[in-house]
Design a protein around this motif. Structure first.
Motif, PDB file in Angstrom:
ATOM      1  N   VAL A  86    -101.204  -5.328  33.760  1.00  0.00           N
ATOM      2  CA  VAL A  86    -101.519  -4.760  35.077  1.00  0.00           C
ATOM      3  C   VAL A  86    -103.012  -4.468  35.194  1.00  0.00           C
ATOM      4  CG1 VAL A  86    -101.150  -2.764  36.587  1.00  0.00           C
ATOM      5  CG2 VAL A  86     -99.214  -3.834  35.425  1.00  0.00           C
ATOM      6  N   GLY A  87    -103.601  -3.933  34.115  1.00  0.00           N
ATOM      7  CA  GLY A  87    -105.039  -3.656  34.143  1.00  0.00           C
ATOM      8  C   GLY A  87    -105.874  -4.912  34.327  1.00  0.00           C
ATOM      9  N   LEU A  88    -105.418  -6.038  33.771  1.00  0.00           N
ATOM     10  CA  LEU A  88    -106.146  -7.298  33.957  1.00  0.00           C
ATOM     11  C   LEU A  88    -105.872  -7.909  35.326  1.00  0.00           C
ATOM     12  CD1 LEU A  88    -105.592  -8.924  30.440  1.00  0.00           C
ATOM     13  CD2 LEU A  88    -107.673  -7.841  31.307  1.00  0.00           C
ATOM     14  N   VAL A  89    -104.661  -7.682  35.835  1.00  0.00           N
ATOM     15  CA  VAL A  89    -104.279  -8.311  37.099  1.00  0.00           C
ATOM     16  C   VAL A  89    -105.075  -7.742  38.274  1.00  0.00           C
ATOM     17  CG1 VAL A  89    -102.405  -8.303  38.793  1.00  0.00           C
ATOM     18  CG2 VAL A  89    -102.002  -9.135  36.484  1.00  0.00           C
ATOM     19  N   VAL A  90    -105.360  -6.454  38.248  1.00  0.00           N
ATOM     20  CA  VAL A  90    -106.021  -5.829  39.402  1.00  0.00           C
ATOM     21  C   VAL A  90    -107.362  -6.487  39.718  1.00  0.00           C
ATOM     22  CG1 VAL A  90    -107.042  -3.691  40.248  1.00  0.00           C
ATOM     23  CG2 VAL A  90    -104.797  -3.649  39.156  1.00  0.00           C
ATOM     24  N   PRO A  91    -108.324  -6.573  38.780  1.00  0.00           N
ATOM     25  CA  PRO A  91    -109.598  -7.218  39.138  1.00  0.00           C
ATOM     26  C   PRO A  91    -109.450  -8.721  39.394  1.00  0.00           C
ATOM     27  CG  PRO A  91    -109.557  -6.675  36.798  1.00  0.00           C
ATOM     28  CD  PRO A  91    -108.366  -6.039  37.397  1.00  0.00           C
ATOM     29  N   VAL A  92    -108.613  -9.389  38.574  1.00  0.00           N
ATOM     30  CA  VAL A  92    -108.437 -10.836  38.780  1.00  0.00           C
ATOM     31  C   VAL A  92    -107.784 -11.104  40.132  1.00  0.00           C
ATOM     32  CG1 VAL A  92    -107.252 -12.890  37.928  1.00  0.00           C
ATOM     33  CG2 VAL A  92    -108.329 -11.323  36.314  1.00  0.00           C
ATOM     34  N   GLY A  93    -106.752 -10.345  40.478  1.00  0.00           N
ATOM     35  CA  GLY A  93    -106.103 -10.521  41.774  1.00  0.00           C
ATOM     36  C   GLY A  93    -107.029 -10.206  42.925  1.00  0.00           C
ATOM     37  N   LEU A  94    -107.892  -9.193  42.756  1.00  0.00           N
ATOM     38  CA  LEU A  94    -108.842  -8.853  43.816  1.00  0.00           C
ATOM     39  C   LEU A  94    -109.815  -9.993  44.057  1.00  0.00           C
ATOM     40  CD1 LEU A  94    -109.850  -6.672  45.748  1.00  0.00           C
ATOM     41  CD2 LEU A  94    -111.312  -5.823  43.918  1.00  0.00           C
ATOM     42  N   VAL A  95    -110.393 -10.541  42.982  1.00  0.00           N
ATOM     43  CA  VAL A  95    -111.336 -11.657  43.124  1.00  0.00           C
ATOM     44  C   VAL A  95    -110.636 -12.876  43.714  1.00  0.00           C
ATOM     45  CG1 VAL A  95    -112.820 -13.255  41.861  1.00  0.00           C
ATOM     46  CG2 VAL A  95    -112.811 -10.824  41.270  1.00  0.00           C
ATOM     47  N   PHE A  96    -109.454 -13.196  43.191  1.00  0.00           N
ATOM     48  CA  PHE A  96    -108.711 -14.346  43.698  1.00  0.00           C
ATOM     49  C   PHE A  96    -108.359 -14.161  45.173  1.00  0.00           C
ATOM     50  CE2 PHE A  96    -104.643 -16.442  44.530  1.00  0.00           C
ATOM     51  CZ  PHE A  96    -104.996 -17.754  44.256  1.00  0.00           C
ATOM     52  N   GLY A  97    -107.928 -12.942  45.542  1.00  0.00           N
ATOM     53  CA  GLY A  97    -107.587 -12.697  46.934  1.00  0.00           C
ATOM     54  C   GLY A  97    -108.785 -12.867  47.857  1.00  0.00           C
TER      55      GLY A  97
END
Length: 472
Positions: free
Chosen positions: A200-211
């Motif tokens: 979850v900690g990795l998903v937040v920044p990666v998902g934000l950039v991808f979004g």
């Protein structure tokens, strides 16, 4: 607002969906591993289940042995069944069972408390005795202090069918199971949760950039749509949006372009209608002023000339008569001009009724015979206005310049074109000298027809004049 608000919300949705998916997977894994352990948190229940399972195995084997070898003593049967079931039960000598971190010990004992078989010989060796009281015929659980410390234990009786002359079952031994009281099973939750939290900690920044990156093109298209609709609302109907892709947004882009086209056409038509109404109002005003002032003055001049002709001597009478004729011609031209300026309700009546009304007005007010041979034709509104104004202009020119006795107006369709003609039997003119004699009338008629893709032909000689227009 549109740029960052929409992009931020969409990026947040990417992060939220991804994080939710990870948490759901974690919840499924936790449920898969923890739910079975939830039933094992009661230590007494765990011990009872284990003792009952071992006892069922021993009872079945005892029933078989007692039937196959009758006459053997209960202790002999208990020894043999402990040996036969070795490795199949914890109490029969299997290694201590580990239940969620709990070292569970078990033994088979006879009715005197002597150990027959044990899963932990160093603690409860065969031939030794237990240091806990036997329960009798019923199963029982207690918490006491034993040689291994504070212990929760459980007894389950081993039964054999009574002799033939008796009914029921006899107790020939027990299955004894124990566990440390302070070793309540505790599932290891953190090793299962930690990887999920890391993901979850990795998903937040990666998902934000991808979004943000994945929604950049979409938000740009939406921003162009917003700018275009704002421009259209401000009156700029020439703004167009490039249509890209084949999705719902591209359909909206195309719809906005079509809307702008239609609004532009509608506004231009409204402006043209407003200008036409303004011109009609101005023509009506001029006609009223001419009728109220100049026409009345010409009529008065005609009356004065007639009076002078009757009262004056012969020398003056001839000049008065010439003045009277001039006034009459001026009045006739003024009436023709007023008819030319007279607005005709084309929109309400249609082309044919408007032309018939126009011909009837010239015939009634000027005393000229006007023959109308009209057919129904299909023309767009601008062409209908052009035909009406052309006939009106041609009638006015004939009355003012040719002094005709008869005028013929024809309208019909042939060879894929609409033809309208106005012919008179009055004095002709030289078409080459039309500018000098007739001003701008014919020139404006020709321009009006040419703008509609048509052709205007003017023929004139001593026998009369014919003006013919062909419109597509």
């Amino acid at each position: 607002m549109v740029r960052w608000g929409l992009r931020g919300k969409m990026a947040a949705s990417y992060v939220l969906v991804t994080a939710t998916a990870v948490l759901l997977v974690e919840a499924v894994i936790a449920a898969f591993y923890l739910l079975p352990l939830a039933g094992a948190t009661d230590l007494a229940a765990v011990l009872r289940d284990q003792a009952s399972g071992d006892t069922k195995v021993l009872n079945l084997e005892l029933a078989r042995l007692s039937t196959a070898e009758p006459g053997r003593t209960p202790r002999e049967l208990l020894d043999e069944v402990a040996d036969v079931t070795k490795g199949r039960t914890v109490a029969g000598g299997a290694r201590p069972r580990h239940e969620s971190g709990l070292a569970m010990l078990a033994a088979i004992v006879d009715t005197a408390g002597v150990v027959v078989a044990s899963s932990a010989p160093p603690i409860y060796p065969p031939g030794g005795t237990l240091d806990v009281p036997l329960p009798g015929r019923e199963a029982g659980s207690r918490v006491t202090s034993t040689r291994t410390g504070p212990t929760t234990w459980h007894f389950s009786p081993v039964l054999i069918k009574a002799p033939d002359d008796a009914t029921g079952f006899d107790v020939i031994g027990y299955v004894y199971v124990q566990g440390p009281t302070d070793a309540v099973p505790t599932p290891a939750v953190w090793p299962m949760i930690a990887p999920g939290l890391l993901v979850v900690g990795l998903v937040v920044p990666v998902g934000l950039v991808f979004g943000l990156l994945s929604t950049r093109r979409l938000t740009s298209r939406v921003r162009r749509l917003a700018d275009a609709t704002t421009a259209v609302a401000a009156g700029d109907f020439g703004r167009r949006i490039p249509v890209t892709g084949a999705d719902e947004v591209s359909t909206l882009e195309q719809s906005v372009n079509v809307m702008a086209d239609r609004l532009g056409v509608a506004v231009e038509a409204a402006r043209a209608g407003a200008h036409a109404e303004a011109r009609q109002a101005e023509r009506g005003r001029i006609a009223r002023e001419l009728h109220d002032s100049i026409s009345q003055d010409l009529f008065s001049l005609s009356l004065l000339a007639a009076g002078m002709r009757r009262a004056a001597p012969d020398a003056v009478s001839e000049q008065a008569e010439s003045m009277e004729r001039t006034a009459f011609r001026a009045m006739r031209e003024m009436q023709a001009l007023l008819l030319e300026l007279r607005p005709v309700a084309l929109e309400d009546a249609g082309l044919l009724p408007a032309l018939e009304e126009l011909c009837h007005a010239y015939e009634e007010r000027l005393g000229i015979r006007v023959e109308a041979v009209l057919e129904e034709v299909a023309l767009p509104p601008p062409a209908e206005h052009a035909v009406l104004r052309l006939v009106q202009e041609a009638l006015g020119n004939a009355v003012k310049h040719a002094d005709p006795g008869t005028i013929e107006v024809r309208l019909g369709a042939r060879d894929g074109a609409v033809t309208v003609s106005v012919s008179d039997d009055g004095a002709g003119f030289d078409p080459a000298d039309v500018a000098a004699r007739h001003g701008m009338g014919l020139k404006l008629m020709r321009e009006r027809v040419t703008e509609l893709g048509g052709h205007l032909d003017v023929r004139s000689d001593a026998g009369g004049t014919t003006v013919t227009a062909r419109l597509p």
